[in-house]
Write a protein that holds these residues in place. Structure first.
Motif, PDB file in Angstrom:
ATOM      1  N   SER A   1       0.844  -1.193   0.000  1.00  0.00           N
ATOM      2  CA  SER A   1       0.000   0.000   0.000  1.00  0.00           C
ATOM      3  C   SER A   1       0.878   1.241   0.000  1.00  0.00           C
ATOM      4  O   SER A   1       2.099   1.162  -0.126  1.00  0.00           O
ATOM      5  N   ASP A   2       0.223   2.397   0.094  1.00  0.00           N
ATOM      6  CA  ASP A   2       0.923   3.672   0.181  1.00  0.00           C
ATOM      7  C   ASP A   2       0.481   4.349   1.476  1.00  0.00           C
ATOM      8  O   ASP A   2       0.202   3.656   2.450  1.00  0.00           O
ATOM      9  N   ALA A   3       0.405   5.654   1.511  1.00  0.00           N
ATOM     10  CA  ALA A   3       0.073   6.349   2.770  1.00  0.00           C
ATOM     11  C   ALA A   3      -1.415   6.236   3.059  1.00  0.00           C
ATOM     12  O   ALA A   3      -2.165   7.204   3.015  1.00  0.00           O
ATOM     13  N   SER A   4      -1.843   5.016   3.373  1.00  0.00           N
ATOM     14  CA  SER A   4      -3.261   4.758   3.614  1.00  0.00           C
ATOM     15  C   SER A   4      -3.444   4.098   4.972  1.00  0.00           C
ATOM     16  O   SER A   4      -2.497   3.556   5.559  1.00  0.00           O
ATOM     17  N   SER A   5      -4.680   4.094   5.438  1.00  0.00           N
ATOM     18  CA  SER A   5      -5.001   3.409   6.691  1.00  0.00           C
ATOM     19  C   SER A   5      -4.644   1.933   6.625  1.00  0.00           C
ATOM     20  O   SER A   5      -4.302   1.324   7.646  1.00  0.00           O
ATOM     21  N   ALA A   6      -4.740   1.356   5.427  1.00  0.00           N
ATOM     22  CA  ALA A   6      -4.503  -0.084   5.282  1.00  0.00           C
ATOM     23  C   ALA A   6      -3.134  -0.499   5.803  1.00  0.00           C
ATOM     24  O   ALA A   6      -2.981  -1.593   6.355  1.00  0.00           O
ATOM     25  N   LEU A   7      -2.133   0.339   5.638  1.00  0.00           N
ATOM     26  CA  LEU A   7      -0.788   0.029   6.126  1.00  0.00           C
ATOM     27  C   LEU A   7      -0.792  -0.317   7.604  1.00  0.00           C
ATOM     28  O   LEU A   7      -0.237  -1.331   8.034  1.00  0.00           O
ATOM     29  N   PHE A   8      -1.410   0.537   8.386  1.00  0.00           N
ATOM     30  CA  PHE A   8      -1.386   0.392   9.832  1.00  0.00           C
ATOM     31  C   PHE A   8      -2.332  -0.715  10.292  1.00  0.00           C
ATOM     32  O   PHE A   8      -2.042  -1.424  11.259  1.00  0.00           O
ATOM     33  N   GLU A   9      -3.443  -0.867   9.588  1.00  0.00           N
ATOM     34  CA  GLU A   9      -4.384  -1.915   9.932  1.00  0.00           C
ATOM     35  C   GLU A   9      -3.753  -3.290   9.749  1.00  0.00           C
ATOM     36  O   GLU A   9      -3.868  -4.171  10.606  1.00  0.00           O
ATOM     37  N   PHE A  10      -3.071  -3.484   8.625  1.00  0.00           N
ATOM     38  CA  PHE A  10      -2.477  -4.795   8.351  1.00  0.00           C
ATOM     39  C   PHE A  10      -1.267  -5.048   9.238  1.00  0.00           C
ATOM     40  O   PHE A  10      -1.033  -6.179   9.689  1.00  0.00           O
ATOM     41  N   ALA A  11      -0.497  -4.012   9.508  1.00  0.00           N
ATOM     42  CA  ALA A  11       0.647  -4.160  10.409  1.00  0.00           C
ATOM     43  C   ALA A  11       0.197  -4.636  11.780  1.00  0.00           C
ATOM     44  O   ALA A  11       0.926  -5.354  12.480  1.00  0.00           O
ATOM     45  N   ALA A  12      -1.017  -4.257  12.183  1.00  0.00           N
ATOM     46  CA  ALA A  12      -1.543  -4.672  13.480  1.00  0.00           C
ATOM     47  C   ALA A  12      -1.701  -6.187  13.564  1.00  0.00           C
ATOM     48  O   ALA A  12      -1.730  -6.748  14.665  1.00  0.00           O
ATOM     49  N   LEU A  13      -1.793  -6.866  12.421  1.00  0.00           N
ATOM     50  CA  LEU A  13      -1.959  -8.323  12.402  1.00  0.00           C
ATOM     51  C   LEU A  13      -0.629  -9.058  12.550  1.00  0.00           C
ATOM     52  O   LEU A  13      -0.602 -10.289  12.491  1.00  0.00           O
ATOM     53  N   ARG A  14       0.466  -8.305  12.709  1.00  0.00           N
ATOM     54  CA  ARG A  14       1.813  -8.888  12.832  1.00  0.00           C
ATOM     55  C   ARG A  14       2.204  -9.641  11.569  1.00  0.00           C
ATOM     56  O   ARG A  14       2.823 -10.710  11.628  1.00  0.00           O
ATOM     57  N   ARG A  15       1.792  -9.081  10.437  1.00  0.00           N
ATOM     58  CA  ARG A  15       2.174  -9.625   9.129  1.00  0.00           C
ATOM     59  C   ARG A  15       2.936  -8.551   8.357  1.00  0.00           C
ATOM     60  O   ARG A  15       2.822  -7.364   8.649  1.00  0.00           O
TER      61      ARG A  15
ATOM     62  N   GLN B   1      10.904 -16.369   4.488  1.00  0.00           N
ATOM     63  CA  GLN B   1      10.870 -17.141   5.725  1.00  0.00           C
ATOM     64  C   GLN B   1       9.751 -16.607   6.610  1.00  0.00           C
ATOM     65  O   GLN B   1       9.224 -15.517   6.354  1.00  0.00           O
ATOM     66  N   PRO B   2       9.350 -17.338   7.649  1.00  0.00           N
ATOM     67  CA  PRO B   2       8.285 -16.842   8.536  1.00  0.00           C
ATOM     68  C   PRO B   2       8.617 -15.460   9.076  1.00  0.00           C
ATOM     69  O   PRO B   2       9.756 -15.178   9.445  1.00  0.00           O
ATOM     70  N   TYR B   3       7.598 -14.619   9.108  1.00  0.00           N
ATOM     71  CA  TYR B   3       7.799 -13.222   9.493  1.00  0.00           C
ATOM     72  C   TYR B   3       7.665 -13.054  10.996  1.00  0.00           C
ATOM     73  O   TYR B   3       6.686 -13.500  11.602  1.00  0.00           O
ATOM     74  N   HIS B   4       8.653 -12.406  11.605  1.00  0.00           N
ATOM     75  CA  HIS B   4       8.625 -12.110  13.031  1.00  0.00           C
ATOM     76  C   HIS B   4       8.876 -10.614  13.215  1.00  0.00           C
ATOM     77  O   HIS B   4       9.996 -10.150  13.039  1.00  0.00           O
ATOM     78  N   PRO B   5       7.837  -9.847  13.560  1.00  0.00           N
ATOM     79  CA  PRO B   5       8.019  -8.398  13.706  1.00  0.00           C
ATOM     80  C   PRO B   5       8.959  -8.072  14.858  1.00  0.00           C
ATOM     81  O   PRO B   5       8.976  -8.757  15.876  1.00  0.00           O
ATOM     82  N   SER B   6       9.723  -7.006  14.672  1.00  0.00           N
ATOM     83  CA  SER B   6      10.652  -6.565  15.705  1.00  0.00           C
ATOM     84  C   SER B   6       9.901  -5.935  16.866  1.00  0.00           C
ATOM     85  O   SER B   6       8.741  -5.523  16.741  1.00  0.00           O
ATOM     86  N   GLU B   7      10.557  -5.842  17.992  1.00  0.00           N
ATOM     87  CA  GLU B   7       9.955  -5.196  19.153  1.00  0.00           C
ATOM     88  C   GLU B   7       9.665  -3.731  18.856  1.00  0.00           C
ATOM     89  O   GLU B   7       8.633  -3.190  19.280  1.00  0.00           O
ATOM     90  N   GLU B   8      10.577  -3.075  18.106  1.00  0.00           N
ATOM     91  CA  GLU B   8      10.361  -1.670  17.733  1.00  0.00           C
ATOM     92  C   GLU B   8       9.091  -1.521  16.911  1.00  0.00           C
ATOM     93  O   GLU B   8       8.294  -0.598  17.133  1.00  0.00           O
ATOM     94  N   ARG B   9       8.894  -2.440  15.962  1.00  0.00           N
ATOM     95  CA  ARG B   9       7.697  -2.380  15.122  1.00  0.00           C
ATOM     96  C   ARG B   9       6.438  -2.586  15.952  1.00  0.00           C
ATOM     97  O   ARG B   9       5.449  -1.865  15.793  1.00  0.00           O
ATOM     98  N   GLU B  10       6.470  -3.552  16.864  1.00  0.00           N
ATOM     99  CA  GLU B  10       5.304  -3.826  17.687  1.00  0.00           C
ATOM    100  C   GLU B  10       4.954  -2.634  18.580  1.00  0.00           C
ATOM    101  O   GLU B  10       3.778  -2.288  18.740  1.00  0.00           O
TER     102      GLU B  10
END
Length: 352
Positions: free
Chosen positions: A246-260, A316-325
């Motif tokens: 995505s670009d500068a949209s709400s979708a970025l933050f919504e999907f990031a919340a799923l830890r993907r 490989q399986p995605y593991h979000p960083s602590e900073e990202r979380e």
């Protein structure tokens, strides 16, 4: 308690749906109104809105306010500004469940301060609102982002396990990356299935005709599913996807919340009146401090970088960083599937 919701735009509904469900579960009366303009009439000629078996279709915002005055609910819930020319019944209080999140400055428009109660999704928004106007504090309730409740109230995992990855591309309408994306999506990532969910306005506003041409060309390609404007809810699509672009949209933050994983397209097609001497218009529209939030995603500056970014994230399986979380928590708030419950709690407590 009687609560009425007004959706001026079709795409406000996903933010309302979990709250409506929570209200009805507690025995409260709920009315939902949708502005049934010419575009929505074309999309749903049978007047049936998916996900909303009971909805009042109103001709205009003026009609919506007239019906709200007659109905005189305890609360009238909106997804954007109140109409300054209209009024409600004396006993009706107003609440804002804003339809999006992200980096657009509209979140902090002073016109949104007129509500009796504003539900705030994150600490970031709460801090900014109070910095701009400390007197708002009694009107604000920090609850989280209700739209995502269905994804956290059960185990939601992508449907493509054992198959090729599913890539969800969900750009906003302006400024957008859509017209600068590769003309061939189907060959961009071998074995991948693409779901393209453009913004409602990309389909419905005349000046985005170039976006529609690109969307229709993609729809002819194998392994590419382009969804029309009648698909107003991104939530079920996020449940199916392995990665979001995505670009500068709400979708970025919504999907990031799923830890993907997320790919943030920092390239965007700008009209001439948003460039050069007129670049201030872009700064007014988009938070100039957007770079503060880029840790939630893999950021790219050209469409040619997209295949490499996707391959790296999916290798490989995605593991979000602590900073990202920590950043996602700051931007989107609690992710526990109970945001709509907290909204109902507030409505009940403030109805006494």
């Amino acid at each position: 308690m009687q609560v009425a919701f007004y959706a001026e735009q079709l795409y406000y509904l996903p933010q309302y749906l979990p709250v409506i469900q929570a209200l009805r579960a507690r025995g409260h009366q709920v009315e939902v109104m949708l502005r049934f303009d010419a575009t929505v009439q074309t999309l749903f000629p049978d007047r049936r809105i998916p996900g909303l078996p009971e909805v009042r279709l109103v001709d205009s915002t003026v009609d919506a306010y007239a019906q709200l005055r007659r109905l005189a609910p305890d609360w009238a819930v909106f997804g954007s500004y109140l109409d300054e020319k209209e009024n409600l019944a004396p006993g009706t209080r107003t609440a804002l469940v804003y339809h999006g999140i992200g980096v657009k400055n509209v979140l902090f428009d002073p016109r949104l301060d007129r509500f009796d109660l504003r539900f705030v999704e994150s600490q970031r928004v709460l801090d900014e609102l109070l910095e701009r106007n400390p007197a708002l504090r009694p009107k604000l309730a920090l609850v989280g982002f209700a739209k995502l409740d269905p994804l956290f109230s059960r185990e939601a995992s992508p449907a493509s396990r054992g198959e090729g990855p599913t890539v969800l591309y969900a750009p906003t309408f302006y400024p957008s990356s859509l017209e600068l994306m590769p003309r061939q999506l189907s060959t961009l990532l071998p074995g991948a299935r693409w779901i393209v969910k453009p913004h409602f306005f990309s389909w419905t506003i005349d000046k985005y005709a170039a976006q529609r041409r690109r969307l229709r060309a993609w729809a002819e390609q194998p392994n590419v599913e382009v969804l029309g404007a009648q698909h107003y809810n991104l939530v079920p699509l996020m449940a199916r996807a392995d990665v979001l672009v995505s670009d500068a949209s709400s979708a970025l933050f919504e999907f990031a919340a799923l830890r993907r994983p997320v790919v943030w397209c920092r390239f965007q097609k700008l009209r001439w009146n948003y460039r050069g001497l007129f670049s201030w218009r872009l700064k007014d529209r988009i938070d100039p401090q957007t770079h503060r939030y880029e840790a939630i995603a893999s950021c790219i500056d050209r469409a040619s970088q997209l295949p490499g970014a996707l391959e790296a994230l999916l290798r490989q399986p995605y593991h979000p960083s602590e900073e990202r979380e920590d950043l996602v928590e700051y931007l989107i708030g609690q992710r526990d599937g109970r945001v709509s419950e907290r909204i109902v709690d507030q409505l009940e407590q403030r109805s006494g």
